[in-house]
Design an enzyme around this catalytic site. Sequence first.
Site, short mmCIF file in Angstrom:
data_model
loop_
_atom_site.label_atom_id
_atom_site.label_comp_id
_atom_site.label_asym_id
_atom_site.label_seq_id
_atom_site.Cartn_x
_atom_site.Cartn_y
_atom_site.Cartn_z
N LYS A 23 13.25 -17.32 -41.57
CA LYS A 23 12.73 -18.66 -41.91
C LYS A 23 11.59 -18.55 -42.92
O LYS A 23 11.54 -19.32 -43.89
CB LYS A 23 12.24 -19.35 -40.63
CG LYS A 23 11.34 -20.55 -40.86
CD LYS A 23 10.93 -21.20 -39.56
CE LYS A 23 9.55 -20.88 -39.05
NZ LYS A 23 8.41 -21.25 -39.87
N ASN A 24 10.68 -17.60 -42.67
CA ASN A 24 9.48 -17.55 -43.49
C ASN A 24 9.68 -16.87 -44.85
O ASN A 24 8.73 -16.74 -45.62
CB ASN A 24 8.33 -16.91 -42.70
CG ASN A 24 7.89 -17.83 -41.56
OD1 ASN A 24 8.30 -19.00 -41.50
ND2 ASN A 24 7.09 -17.32 -40.65
N ARG A 97 4.85 -27.34 -43.63
CA ARG A 97 3.71 -27.00 -44.51
C ARG A 97 4.19 -26.51 -45.87
O ARG A 97 3.40 -26.18 -46.73
CB ARG A 97 2.88 -25.90 -43.84
CG ARG A 97 1.85 -26.43 -42.89
CD ARG A 97 1.18 -25.32 -42.14
NE ARG A 97 0.37 -24.44 -42.98
CZ ARG A 97 -0.87 -24.71 -43.37
NH1 ARG A 97 -1.43 -25.83 -43.02
NH2 ARG A 97 -1.54 -23.86 -44.11
N CYS A 121 3.29 -26.31 -37.29
CA CYS A 121 2.95 -26.20 -35.88
C CYS A 121 1.47 -26.45 -35.64
O CYS A 121 0.63 -26.07 -36.45
CB CYS A 121 3.32 -24.81 -35.39
SG CYS A 121 5.08 -24.62 -35.15
N ARG A 126 -5.29 -25.06 -39.42
CA ARG A 126 -4.39 -24.73 -40.51
C ARG A 126 -4.77 -25.45 -41.81
O ARG A 126 -4.00 -26.24 -42.35
CB ARG A 126 -2.93 -25.02 -40.12
CG ARG A 126 -2.53 -24.25 -38.88
CD ARG A 126 -1.06 -24.19 -38.69
NE ARG A 126 -0.42 -23.24 -39.60
CZ ARG A 126 0.88 -23.06 -39.67
NH1 ARG A 126 1.68 -23.77 -38.94
NH2 ARG A 126 1.40 -22.19 -40.51
N ASP A 311 3.16 -14.21 -34.54
CA ASP A 311 4.35 -14.95 -34.08
C ASP A 311 5.12 -14.22 -32.98
O ASP A 311 5.97 -14.81 -32.33
CB ASP A 311 5.27 -15.20 -35.28
CG ASP A 311 4.56 -15.99 -36.36
OD1 ASP A 311 4.32 -17.17 -36.16
OD2 ASP A 311 4.19 -15.38 -37.39
N VAL A 333 -5.36 -14.06 -35.70
CA VAL A 333 -4.84 -14.76 -36.89
C VAL A 333 -5.10 -16.27 -36.79
O VAL A 333 -5.58 -16.88 -37.74
CB VAL A 333 -3.35 -14.46 -37.10
CG1 VAL A 333 -2.81 -15.20 -38.33
CG2 VAL A 333 -3.12 -12.96 -37.25
N ARG A 419 13.57 -25.77 -35.41
CA ARG A 419 12.92 -25.49 -36.70
C ARG A 419 13.08 -24.05 -37.12
O ARG A 419 13.10 -23.74 -38.31
CB ARG A 419 11.41 -25.77 -36.59
CG ARG A 419 11.02 -27.21 -36.76
CD ARG A 419 9.53 -27.34 -36.99
NE ARG A 419 9.08 -26.42 -38.02
CZ ARG A 419 7.87 -25.85 -38.06
NH1 ARG A 419 6.99 -26.11 -37.13
NH2 ARG A 419 7.53 -25.02 -39.02
N1 EPU Z 1 -5.99 -20.31 -43.56
C1 EPU Z 1 -7.12 -20.94 -44.03
N2 EPU Z 1 -7.02 -21.64 -45.19
C2 EPU Z 1 -5.85 -21.74 -45.90
C3 EPU Z 1 -4.69 -21.07 -45.42
C4 EPU Z 1 -4.79 -20.36 -44.24
O1 EPU Z 1 -8.17 -20.87 -43.42
O2 EPU Z 1 -5.83 -22.38 -46.96
C5 EPU Z 1 -6.06 -19.57 -42.28
C6 EPU Z 1 -5.13 -20.18 -41.23
O3 EPU Z 1 -5.71 -21.28 -40.59
C7 EPU Z 1 -4.90 -19.00 -40.31
C8 EPU Z 1 -4.91 -17.79 -41.27
O4 EPU Z 1 -5.56 -18.25 -42.46
O5 EPU Z 1 -5.95 -18.88 -39.41
C9 EPU Z 1 -3.56 -17.25 -41.64
O6 EPU Z 1 -2.75 -18.26 -42.17
P1 EPU Z 1 -1.60 -17.93 -43.24
O7 EPU Z 1 -1.93 -18.65 -44.49
O8 EPU Z 1 -1.41 -16.46 -43.30
O9 EPU Z 1 -0.36 -18.61 -42.55
P2 EPU Z 1 0.73 -19.55 -43.19
O10 EPU Z 1 1.12 -19.06 -44.53
O11 EPU Z 1 0.30 -20.97 -43.06
C10 EPU Z 1 2.78 -18.20 -42.32
C11 EPU Z 1 3.94 -18.50 -41.44
C12 EPU Z 1 3.49 -18.60 -40.01
C13 EPU Z 1 2.83 -17.29 -39.61
C14 EPU Z 1 1.68 -16.97 -40.58
C15 EPU Z 1 1.05 -15.62 -40.29
C16 EPU Z 1 5.41 -19.76 -42.85
C17 EPU Z 1 6.05 -21.06 -43.17
N3 EPU Z 1 4.57 -19.75 -41.83
O12 EPU Z 1 1.91 -19.32 -42.18
O13 EPU Z 1 4.64 -18.78 -39.23
O14 EPU Z 1 2.33 -17.38 -38.30
O15 EPU Z 1 2.17 -16.97 -41.94
O16 EPU Z 1 1.99 -14.59 -40.39
O17 EPU Z 1 5.69 -18.74 -43.48
C18 EPU Z 1 5.97 -19.66 -37.52
O18 EPU Z 1 6.94 -19.16 -38.11
O19 EPU Z 1 6.05 -20.17 -36.37
C19 EPU Z 1 4.66 -19.64 -38.16
C20 EPU Z 1 3.63 -20.37 -37.73
#
Ligand code: EPU
Length: 440
Positions: A23-24, A97, A121, A126, A311, A333, A419
């Site tokens: 998915k990601n 997102r 989620c 986030r 995850d 995380v 999802r």
């Molecule tokens: N963060 C910030 N500011 C930002 C972006 C992120 O503070 O602008 C913080 C977040 O709040 C979090 C940390 O940085 O505490 C890490 O967030 P990251 O940006 O790495 O996560 P993401 O890109 O929003 C993706 C996956 C998530 C997975 C995370 C970590 C997708 C669509 N989502 O999220 O997947 O947990 O990376 O590996 O790729 C899931 O699949 O259920 C899921 C939540």
Amino acid sequence: MSSTFHVRGGRPLDGEITVRGAKNLVSKAMVASLLGEEPSVLRSVPDISDVRIVSDLLRIHGVKVDLDVEAGVLQMDPSNVEKAHVADIDAHAGSSRIPILFCGPLLHRLGEAIIPDLGGCRIGDRPINYHLDVLRNFGAVVDKREMGIHITAPDGLSGARIHLEYPSVGATEQVLLTAVRARGTTELTGAAVEPEIEDLIAVLQKMGAIISLQTDRTIIIEGVESLGGYEHTALPDRIEAGSWACAALVTGGSVTVRGAQQKPMSTFLNIFRKVGGGMDIREDGIRFYHPGTPLKAIALETDVHPGFMTDWQQPLVVALTQADGISILHETVYENRLGFTSALNNMGARIQVYRDCLGGSSCRFGRSNFNHSAVISGPTPLHGADITVPDLRGGFSYLIAALGAEGVSSIRGIGLIDRGYESFREKLTALGAEFWEDDA
Ligand code: EPU
């Protein structure tokens, strides 16, 4: 979403299932297609609602999207990219997102992007501050309006030196999707290096991008004038594979996950083995099983790759409720990814959450008020309960707990699981689970 999903637990899952593309990665590779002048083909695409959401978002931006669900083949033709109406973006984006990642490609193609309120989620605040900072670094102008965020690039986008204070997956993808067609070179330090990011780099390279990933979290991107299409097979979903592995352990069963790959799961496999789980790593997948001997308690910290993925944390916590002794978990995380444990306690688990950084090193949530560490005492027999799915991974964890529990559990909001877990009902049936659904 209004239906209730009932599970009669207590029988081992036994059999074989297949995981398709992650998915990601799939959702990001779909966004990447917007950058090309030619059609792209993505294979091993799972039938999950996140794919349908991103397909709709692409369509309202003029991309012709054709998905052969059974074959898992997605064709995307971006020849006629056009502006979308805010109301349409809003209507389609609500639960994902991903729209934030449309910014770079839309700025390159159309000169502007509009981002509505973001969903995803509920596992912490986030925020999107890293994303907006990244875009500003490339020369974009960010204007927060009532209907959302309006982003323009009056002077075009130029390569930049960018450092991420935290190796965010999304912010790293934002840099990649923007830098590939920006003027000049971009140097990103502090990048996330998840296998899904490496796969996205492979997709972009197929399109004509010049990207080098160094061993010290540095990525260098040399911008190019234009990009073509790609043909790519998505890497398998290692989160889904790990989730089924935990289900095998909790139910005392054996689940062969065809498509699961050893290398991107290496950290998970080490922990699974330390907990006492059995595995046969094969060319075409991995069989995960409960060997019949007591499971062992462990101390564990989630982290960015190559650490233990956040995850995988929620499914594994359910397995740790069945381990002999006291396990310690430190979630580094997300600040708020342990709320799901209270429902497990209602099912008989003994999990205590703490604000302190327990176990490993102190993390950025250490001096705040977030319950981000847990102590899990086991083994505790689980019993059926009424539960509501809080988020995607927490929801699957409840399903795992329900499968391992004595009696019937009734789960509300099961639709959230669609999802990210392809055909989970069919897979549960193939593994011998007993469940039924009603509209009550
Ligand atoms: N963060 C910030 N500011 C930002 C972006 C992120 O503070 O602008 C913080 C977040 O709040 C979090 C940390 O940085 O505490 C890490 O967030 P990251 O940006 O790495 O996560 P993401 O890109 O929003 C993706 C996956 C998530 C997975 C995370 C970590 C997708 C669509 N989502 O999220 O997947 O947990 O990376 O590996 O790729 C899931 O699949 O259920 C899921 C939540």
